[in-house]
Design a protein around this motif. Structure first.
Motif, mmCIF file in Angstrom:
data_model
loop_
_atom_site.group_PDB
_atom_site.id
_atom_site.type_symbol
_atom_site.label_atom_id
_atom_site.label_comp_id
_atom_site.label_asym_id
_atom_site.label_seq_id
_atom_site.Cartn_x
_atom_site.Cartn_y
_atom_site.Cartn_z
ATOM 1 N N HIS A 220 0.798 -1.348 0.221
ATOM 2 C CA HIS A 220 0.024 0.084 -0.376
ATOM 3 C C HIS A 220 0.774 1.138 -0.111
ATOM 4 O O HIS A 220 0.438 2.468 -0.265
ATOM 5 C CB HIS A 220 -1.167 -0.071 1.128
ATOM 6 C CG HIS A 220 -0.434 0.067 2.534
ATOM 7 N ND1 HIS A 220 0.595 -1.177 2.843
ATOM 8 C CD2 HIS A 220 -0.180 1.172 3.372
ATOM 9 C CE1 HIS A 220 1.405 -0.943 4.265
ATOM 10 N NE2 HIS A 220 0.703 0.559 4.351
ATOM 11 N N LEU A 225 0.318 4.270 -6.650
ATOM 12 C CA LEU A 225 -0.876 4.233 -6.753
ATOM 13 C C LEU A 225 -1.718 5.493 -6.778
ATOM 14 O O LEU A 225 -0.484 6.563 -6.353
ATOM 15 C CB LEU A 225 -0.956 3.540 -5.040
ATOM 16 C CG LEU A 225 -0.820 2.195 -4.434
ATOM 17 C CD1 LEU A 225 -1.110 1.693 -3.267
ATOM 18 C CD2 LEU A 225 -1.723 1.236 -5.929
ATOM 19 N N SER A 226 -2.638 5.144 -7.115
ATOM 20 C CA SER A 226 -3.088 7.074 -7.762
ATOM 21 C C SER A 226 -4.490 6.741 -7.714
ATOM 22 O O SER A 226 -5.160 5.168 -8.097
ATOM 23 C CB SER A 226 -2.807 7.250 -8.998
ATOM 24 O OG SER A 226 -2.651 6.463 -9.805
ATOM 25 N N GLU A 228 -8.658 7.066 -7.771
ATOM 26 C CA GLU A 228 -10.139 7.128 -6.664
ATOM 27 C C GLU A 228 -10.472 6.398 -6.447
ATOM 28 O O GLU A 228 -10.992 5.706 -4.879
ATOM 29 C CB GLU A 228 -11.568 8.001 -6.591
ATOM 30 C CG GLU A 228 -11.026 9.680 -7.448
ATOM 31 C CD GLU A 228 -10.376 9.817 -9.256
ATOM 32 O OE1 GLU A 228 -9.874 10.274 -9.660
ATOM 33 O OE2 GLU A 228 -10.773 8.101 -9.929
ATOM 34 N N PHE A 230 -8.978 1.967 -5.066
ATOM 35 C CA PHE A 230 -7.780 1.711 -4.587
ATOM 36 C C PHE A 230 -8.507 -0.267 -3.930
ATOM 37 O O PHE A 230 -9.021 -0.013 -2.409
ATOM 38 C CB PHE A 230 -7.198 1.907 -2.932
ATOM 39 C CG PHE A 230 -6.863 3.063 -3.426
ATOM 40 C CD1 PHE A 230 -5.655 3.542 -4.163
ATOM 41 C CD2 PHE A 230 -7.626 4.537 -3.132
ATOM 42 C CE1 PHE A 230 -4.972 4.857 -4.896
ATOM 43 C CE2 PHE A 230 -7.118 5.837 -3.898
ATOM 44 C CZ PHE A 230 -5.951 6.195 -4.055
ATOM 45 N N ALA A 289 -1.736 -5.008 -4.347
ATOM 46 C CA ALA A 289 -2.513 -3.609 -4.016
ATOM 47 C C ALA A 289 -2.526 -2.863 -5.555
ATOM 48 O O ALA A 289 -1.557 -2.585 -6.548
ATOM 49 C CB ALA A 289 -1.150 -2.783 -3.501
ATOM 50 N N SER A 291 -5.143 0.057 -8.120
ATOM 51 C CA SER A 291 -5.615 1.655 -7.825
ATOM 52 C C SER A 291 -5.832 1.846 -9.232
ATOM 53 O O SER A 291 -5.490 1.744 -10.059
ATOM 54 C CB SER A 291 -4.356 2.557 -7.543
ATOM 55 O OG SER A 291 -3.686 2.834 -8.420
ATOM 56 N N GLY A 293 -8.325 4.680 -11.793
ATOM 57 C CA GLY A 293 -8.487 6.413 -11.657
ATOM 58 C C GLY A 293 -9.674 6.815 -12.823
ATOM 59 O O GLY A 293 -9.465 5.886 -13.961
ATOM 60 N N LYS A 366 -2.745 11.805 -8.018
ATOM 61 C CA LYS A 366 -2.030 11.566 -6.684
ATOM 62 C C LYS A 366 -2.257 12.294 -5.932
ATOM 63 O O LYS A 366 -2.861 13.721 -5.635
ATOM 64 C CB LYS A 366 -0.537 11.168 -7.166
ATOM 65 C CG LYS A 366 -0.105 10.389 -7.979
ATOM 66 C CD LYS A 366 1.456 10.419 -8.136
ATOM 67 C CE LYS A 366 1.843 8.928 -8.691
ATOM 68 N NZ LYS A 366 3.200 9.074 -8.816
ATOM 69 N N SER A 369 -6.790 11.224 -2.276
ATOM 70 C CA SER A 369 -7.560 9.727 -2.343
ATOM 71 C C SER A 369 -6.322 9.220 -1.450
ATOM 72 O O SER A 369 -7.653 8.557 -0.670
ATOM 73 C CB SER A 369 -8.551 9.673 -3.646
ATOM 74 O OG SER A 369 -8.809 10.631 -4.394
ATOM 75 N N LEU A 370 -5.606 8.972 -1.771
ATOM 76 C CA LEU A 370 -4.933 7.796 -1.167
ATOM 77 C C LEU A 370 -5.333 8.426 0.535
ATOM 78 O O LEU A 370 -4.601 6.653 0.982
ATOM 79 C CB LEU A 370 -3.458 7.671 -1.942
ATOM 80 C CG LEU A 370 -2.641 6.405 -1.129
ATOM 81 C CD1 LEU A 370 -3.213 5.217 -1.647
ATOM 82 C CD2 LEU A 370 -1.814 6.636 -1.993
ATOM 83 N N ALA A 373 -7.101 6.887 1.776
ATOM 84 C CA ALA A 373 -8.228 5.389 2.074
ATOM 85 C C ALA A 373 -6.862 5.318 3.286
ATOM 86 O O ALA A 373 -7.668 4.036 4.276
ATOM 87 C CB ALA A 373 -7.567 5.045 0.599
#
Length: 424
Positions: A220, A225-226, A228, A230, A289, A291, A293, A366, A369-370, A373
């Protein structure tokens, strides 16, 4: 005495309600009660208020339905009454049966609903209920009844916030057998629920044990990771993930898989892609993991300028696995290999030591949102984690400020695996 018998039958029918149509054997049954009350409460939740009331979806849908009903002399109020009380859905194998009611004017409603559902679905009425099915013989079994939902499952309805309960007495994955319970609630500020798999034999207990989260999980923290959306998988063995994927691929409608595939430019049947992923399961550890968008993608779909170019959704995933692009291409039976990369449709697969990275050309936004989360994710407790940040999506589409999120976490207790979720 005759009138006493008649009265007893009437009272019994009212007490049984729609559950009188549960057959002696079934794979899955879903019961929803007090639909009007829970739907009214649902519309007060911010995200649903935005789409149902703010966008006027409800009057738009009702207008479309009303135009079909009027041909059969049915008023919208009569149709709403049918949906306002109870709904039962029963599934056994590939056959399904649904019943709604009680309501008046069911004979008129049958004709209208038959038109709405199409010729492949058989629609009829019994007493004050309308029913539908894809198999007339299975419908006949359901109309005879004789089955029930266990008393401890029905007790969930003692909680006034519970809208629906689903139950499967026997869910089989290979040699493993589970009992599953689904609960959906509508609370004052959110919609929530849980899905529990309870082990019924040693093989099932072993799968649940293998879903224990690994404290060393760090995927994670991957900087790529990007977006909205995940999804984190943190299990000891991929067998647990495989069981969930097999269940999803056997139950989800083909149209849903096809829609997802079209969005990401996957040329093969997405349901087949799931089977291909399962074929790769021996190469992976169960830690992943991913992600996605979709904010900019959805915004571009609704742009009014004719010259606007549709933005592709972004996708990135990192999976703990030791393999090669050539090996993946051989298992999948397609793709173009170039060095340590494999290109399949709109996705690129890159092998880097103990990890496989899968990504699209498009890049997601990026940051915020991460960060949201990760406030909800605990790698020590969570085997599964899913997060959707609706705020940037709603703001891009409607220009409306939002704090809405979807959160789902998978945890293990005793011999049960439970996924708890909520949306607000």
């Amino acid at each position: 005495m005759k009138y006493l018998v008649i009265l007893s039958v009437l009272v019994g029918t009212l007490l049984l309600g729609v559950t009188q149509f549960i057959p002696a054997t079934y794979d899955f049954v879903l019961l929803a009660t007090d639909n009007a009350k829970h739907y009214d409460q649902l519309k007060k939740i911010p995200l649903f208020d935005t789409f149902i009331n703010g966008l006027g979806i409800e009057p738009m849908v009702q207008g479309m339905v009303a135009s079909q009903l009027v041909k059969y002399g049915v008023k919208m109020d009569q149709f709403n009454e049918l949906l306002s009380n109870q709904v039962l859905v029963v599934q056994r194998g590939e056959n399904f049966f649904g019943a709604l009611g009680p309501a008046k004017e069911t004979e008129k409603l049958v004709k209208a609903i038959s038109d709405l559902l199409g010729k492949d679905v058989w629609v009829g009425a019994q007493k004050s209920y309308v029913f539908f099915s894809n198999n007339k013989d299975f419908a006949g079994e359901c109309l005879k009844g004789g089955g029930s939902i266990a008393a401890d499952i029905m007790k969930y309805f003692d909680d006034a916030t519970v809208w629906a309960v689903g139950y499967s007495p026997r869910l089989v994955q290979g040699e493993a057998e589970f009992e599953s319970v689904l609960v959906v609630r509508v609370e004052p500020d959110r919609m929530s629920g849980s899905f529990k798999w309870k082990a019924k034999n040693d093989a099932a207990k072993k799968i649940i044990a293998e879903a224990t989260p690994d404290r060393s999980y760090r995927l994670h923290e991957d900087p790529n990771l990007s977006g909205e959306i995940f999804v984190f998988s943190n299990v000891q063995s991929v067998r647990a993930v495989k069981a969930v994927l097999e269940q999803m691929s056997s139950n989800l409608a083909d149209s849903v898989f096809n829609s997802v595939g079209q969005i990401f430019g996957i040329s093969a049947e997405p349901k087949n892609v799931v089977q291909e992923i399962l074929a790769l399961s021996e190469k992976v550890s169960g830690k992943m993991a991913a992600s996605i968008g979709v904010g900019q993608f959805l915004q571009s779909l609704f742009e009014t300028q004719s010259a606007t170019v549709t933005v592709e959704p972004s996708f990135y995933a990192v999976v703990e696995a030791r393999t090669t692009p050539s090996e993946i291409a051989k298992i999948l039976g397609r793709g173009e290999v170039s060095g340590e990369e494999l290109k399949i449709d709109n996705l690129i697969i890159r092998c880097e030591g103990n990890y496989v990275k899968i990504f699209s050309q498009a890049k997601g936004e990026k940051g915020i949102s991460l960060e949201k989360a990760l406030k909800f994710f605990d790698p020590v407790k969570h085997s599964l984690f899913v997060f959707i940040d609706f705020a940037p999506i709603v703001e891009k589409l409607l220009g409306v400020s939002s704090q809405s999120v979807f959160v789902a976490v998978g945890t293990i207790t005793d011999s049960s695996y439970t996924t708890d979720w909520y949306i607000k």
